[in-house]
Design a protein around this motif. Structure first.
Motif, PDB file in Angstrom:
ATOM      1  N   ARG A   1       0.847  -1.202   0.000  1.00  0.00           N
ATOM      2  CA  ARG A   1       0.000   0.000   0.000  1.00  0.00           C
ATOM      3  C   ARG A   1       0.878   1.246   0.000  1.00  0.00           C
ATOM      4  NH1 ARG A   1      -5.662  -0.737  -0.275  1.00  0.00           N
ATOM      5  NH2 ARG A   1      -5.375   1.492  -0.552  1.00  0.00           N
ATOM      6  N   PRO A   2       1.589   1.497  -1.105  1.00  0.00           N
ATOM      7  CA  PRO A   2       2.454   2.679  -1.166  1.00  0.00           C
ATOM      8  C   PRO A   2       1.677   3.994  -1.088  1.00  0.00           C
ATOM      9  CG  PRO A   2       2.290   1.642  -3.325  1.00  0.00           C
ATOM     10  CD  PRO A   2       1.624   0.721  -2.340  1.00  0.00           C
ATOM     11  N   ASP A   3       0.355   3.922  -1.258  1.00  0.00           N
ATOM     12  CA  ASP A   3      -0.489   5.113  -1.134  1.00  0.00           C
ATOM     13  C   ASP A   3      -0.626   5.574   0.318  1.00  0.00           C
ATOM     14  OD1 ASP A   3      -1.958   2.550  -0.982  1.00  0.00           O
ATOM     15  OD2 ASP A   3      -3.726   3.785  -0.627  1.00  0.00           O
ATOM     16  N   VAL A   4      -0.231   4.719   1.269  1.00  0.00           N
ATOM     17  CA  VAL A   4      -0.322   5.062   2.686  1.00  0.00           C
ATOM     18  C   VAL A   4       1.080   5.404   3.184  1.00  0.00           C
ATOM     19  CG1 VAL A   4      -1.006   4.258   4.985  1.00  0.00           C
ATOM     20  CG2 VAL A   4      -2.261   3.460   2.964  1.00  0.00           C
ATOM     21  N   PRO A   5       1.287   6.623   3.704  1.00  0.00           N
ATOM     22  CA  PRO A   5       2.612   7.004   4.203  1.00  0.00           C
ATOM     23  C   PRO A   5       3.089   6.063   5.316  1.00  0.00           C
ATOM     24  CG  PRO A   5       1.158   8.916   4.081  1.00  0.00           C
ATOM     25  CD  PRO A   5       0.303   7.703   3.849  1.00  0.00           C
ATOM     26  N   TYR A   6       4.388   5.746   5.303  1.00  0.00           N
ATOM     27  CA  TYR A   6       4.907   4.801   6.295  1.00  0.00           C
ATOM     28  C   TYR A   6       4.685   5.292   7.719  1.00  0.00           C
ATOM     29  CZ  TYR A   6       9.156   7.343   7.627  1.00  0.00           C
ATOM     30  OH  TYR A   6      10.024   8.262   8.132  1.00  0.00           O
ATOM     31  N   ARG A   7       4.723   6.612   7.945  1.00  0.00           N
ATOM     32  CA  ARG A   7       4.501   7.134   9.297  1.00  0.00           C
ATOM     33  C   ARG A   7       3.082   6.818   9.797  1.00  0.00           C
ATOM     34  NH1 ARG A   7       8.701  10.504  10.743  1.00  0.00           N
ATOM     35  NH2 ARG A   7       9.834  11.492   9.040  1.00  0.00           N
ATOM     36  N   VAL A   8       2.126   6.870   8.895  1.00  0.00           N
ATOM     37  CA  VAL A   8       0.744   6.517   9.247  1.00  0.00           C
ATOM     38  C   VAL A   8       0.678   5.036   9.624  1.00  0.00           C
ATOM     39  CG1 VAL A   8      -1.618   6.272   8.353  1.00  0.00           C
ATOM     40  CG2 VAL A   8      -0.288   8.340   7.839  1.00  0.00           C
ATOM     41  N   ILE A   9       1.322   4.202   8.819  1.00  0.00           N
ATOM     42  CA  ILE A   9       1.317   2.757   9.072  1.00  0.00           C
ATOM     43  C   ILE A   9       1.928   2.458  10.440  1.00  0.00           C
ATOM     44  CG2 ILE A   9       2.254   0.535   8.301  1.00  0.00           C
ATOM     45  CD1 ILE A   9       2.165   1.784   5.394  1.00  0.00           C
ATOM     46  N   LEU A  10       3.092   3.025  10.724  1.00  0.00           N
ATOM     47  CA  LEU A  10       3.742   2.784  12.010  1.00  0.00           C
ATOM     48  C   LEU A  10       2.906   3.310  13.171  1.00  0.00           C
ATOM     49  CD1 LEU A  10       6.137   1.925  10.255  1.00  0.00           C
ATOM     50  CD2 LEU A  10       7.625   3.166  11.809  1.00  0.00           C
ATOM     51  N   ASN A  11       2.394   4.530  13.059  1.00  0.00           N
ATOM     52  CA  ASN A  11       1.576   5.094  14.140  1.00  0.00           C
ATOM     53  C   ASN A  11       0.336   4.254  14.412  1.00  0.00           C
ATOM     54  OD1 ASN A  11       3.354   7.205  14.573  1.00  0.00           O
ATOM     55  ND2 ASN A  11       2.203   8.646  13.305  1.00  0.00           N
ATOM     56  N   GLU A  12      -0.325   3.821  13.345  1.00  0.00           N
ATOM     57  CA  GLU A  12      -1.538   3.010  13.519  1.00  0.00           C
ATOM     58  C   GLU A  12      -1.206   1.658  14.159  1.00  0.00           C
ATOM     59  OE1 GLU A  12      -4.946   3.484  12.494  1.00  0.00           O
ATOM     60  OE2 GLU A  12      -4.541   5.594  12.122  1.00  0.00           O
ATOM     61  N   ALA A  13      -0.104   1.034  13.728  1.00  0.00           N
ATOM     62  CA  ALA A  13       0.299  -0.256  14.303  1.00  0.00           C
ATOM     63  C   ALA A  13       0.601  -0.107  15.793  1.00  0.00           C
ATOM     64  CB  ALA A  13       1.513  -0.808  13.555  1.00  0.00           C
ATOM     65  N   ILE A  14       1.272   0.977  16.153  1.00  0.00           N
ATOM     66  CA  ILE A  14       1.587   1.231  17.559  1.00  0.00           C
ATOM     67  C   ILE A  14       0.305   1.423  18.361  1.00  0.00           C
ATOM     68  CG2 ILE A  14       2.610   2.937  19.139  1.00  0.00           C
ATOM     69  CD1 ILE A  14       4.732   3.387  16.823  1.00  0.00           C
ATOM     70  N   GLU A  15      -0.622   2.218  17.829  1.00  0.00           N
ATOM     71  CA  GLU A  15      -1.867   2.493  18.546  1.00  0.00           C
ATOM     72  C   GLU A  15      -2.714   1.242  18.762  1.00  0.00           C
ATOM     73  OE1 GLU A  15      -2.629   5.258  20.253  1.00  0.00           O
ATOM     74  OE2 GLU A  15      -0.614   5.840  19.613  1.00  0.00           O
ATOM     75  N   VAL A  16      -2.865   0.409  17.726  1.00  0.00           N
ATOM     76  CA  VAL A  16      -3.689  -0.798  17.915  1.00  0.00           C
ATOM     77  C   VAL A  16      -3.010  -1.775  18.863  1.00  0.00           C
ATOM     78  CG1 VAL A  16      -4.985  -0.615  15.742  1.00  0.00           C
ATOM     79  CG2 VAL A  16      -2.905  -2.009  15.813  1.00  0.00           C
ATOM     80  N   THR A  17      -1.677  -1.816  18.845  1.00  0.00           N
ATOM     81  CA  THR A  17      -0.970  -2.710  19.765  1.00  0.00           C
ATOM     82  C   THR A  17      -1.069  -2.196  21.195  1.00  0.00           C
ATOM     83  OG1 THR A  17       0.561  -3.262  17.972  1.00  0.00           O
ATOM     84  CG2 THR A  17       1.172  -3.983  20.156  1.00  0.00           C
ATOM     85  N   LYS A  18      -1.012  -0.877  21.385  1.00  0.00           N
ATOM     86  CA  LYS A  18      -1.215  -0.304  22.725  1.00  0.00           C
ATOM     87  C   LYS A  18      -2.599  -0.678  23.245  1.00  0.00           C
ATOM     88  CE  LYS A  18       1.637   3.879  22.748  1.00  0.00           C
ATOM     89  NZ  LYS A  18       1.599   5.354  22.656  1.00  0.00           N
ATOM     90  N   ARG A  19      -3.565  -0.618  22.353  1.00  0.00           N
ATOM     91  CA  ARG A  19      -4.951  -0.864  22.765  1.00  0.00           C
ATOM     92  C   ARG A  19      -5.218  -2.333  23.089  1.00  0.00           C
ATOM     93  NH1 ARG A  19     -10.442   1.445  20.009  1.00  0.00           N
ATOM     94  NH2 ARG A  19     -11.854   0.290  21.341  1.00  0.00           N
ATOM     95  N   PHE A  20      -4.679  -3.244  22.278  1.00  0.00           N
ATOM     96  CA  PHE A  20      -5.046  -4.659  22.420  1.00  0.00           C
ATOM     97  C   PHE A  20      -3.919  -5.567  22.896  1.00  0.00           C
ATOM     98  CE2 PHE A  20      -7.885  -3.022  19.045  1.00  0.00           C
ATOM     99  CZ  PHE A  20      -9.098  -3.207  19.695  1.00  0.00           C
ATOM    100  N   GLY A  21      -2.676  -5.104  22.816  1.00  0.00           N
ATOM    101  CA  GLY A  21      -1.534  -5.973  23.095  1.00  0.00           C
ATOM    102  C   GLY A  21      -1.042  -5.903  24.527  1.00  0.00           C
ATOM    103  N   ALA A  22       0.097  -6.560  24.751  1.00  0.00           N
ATOM    104  CA  ALA A  22       0.747  -6.570  26.060  1.00  0.00           C
ATOM    105  C   ALA A  22       1.322  -5.185  26.356  1.00  0.00           C
ATOM    106  CB  ALA A  22       1.850  -7.626  26.060  1.00  0.00           C
TER     107      ALA A  22
END
Length: 148
Positions: free
Chosen positions: A102-123
């Motif tokens: 998904r090159p249409d999605v900036p990598y910073r958005v991808i990283l921030n979103e991954a961090i946020e969902v992991t904060k919410r649901f992960g260890a």
């Protein structure tokens, strides 16, 4: 407040990623087909406010490319993919898929979103692990974007 980026509803995309993480977790744990998991999640009430096309694109993309995504992630992990916490594994696979396909999605958005969902649901510190792995993968896959 909803932000628009090139006509894309960022909040709906965030909800799609959040639900995709949960669906990937269910897929990893249940062994069900991805079609069955998508059908199960599609009928949940809060899916009405998510970007359903993006949700399905993420899930089908991860399912179709899971072996290649795991191979991309493996050099950046400190353990086998199967030994990574299931929530973190789902976040890593989602992030790896978006970084590569998904090159249409900036990598910073991808990283921030991954961090946020992991904060919410992960260890407790899972988000730090996910951030470290995906940041290394972003350097590999998005070199030009990271330099710019």
């Amino acid at each position: 407040m909803t932000t628009q980026h090139s006509g894309i509803d960022a909040a709906a995309r965030s909800r799609a990623r959040r639900r995709a993480l949960q669906a990937l977790y269910a897929w990893q744990m249940s062994g069900s087909s991805m079609n069955a998991v998508i059908e199960q999640f599609r009928h949940e009430q809060d899916m009405e406010v998510a970007d359903l096309d993006y949700f399905e694109n993420l899930l089908r993309g991860v399912a179709d490319h899971v072996d290649a995504l795991d191979a991309r992630l493996r050099p950046h992990l400190d353990r086998e993919v199967e030994q990574v916490d299931p929530i973190e594994r789902a976040a890593l696979r989602l992030g790896a898929y978006e970084l590569e396909f998904r090159p249409d999605v900036p990598y910073r958005v991808i990283l921030n979103e991954a961090i946020e969902v992991t904060k919410r649901f992960g260890a407790d510190h899972g988000h730090s692990y996910v951030n470290g792995v995906l940041d290394k993968l972003a350097i590999e896959l998005r070199t030009a974007e990271k330099k710019g």
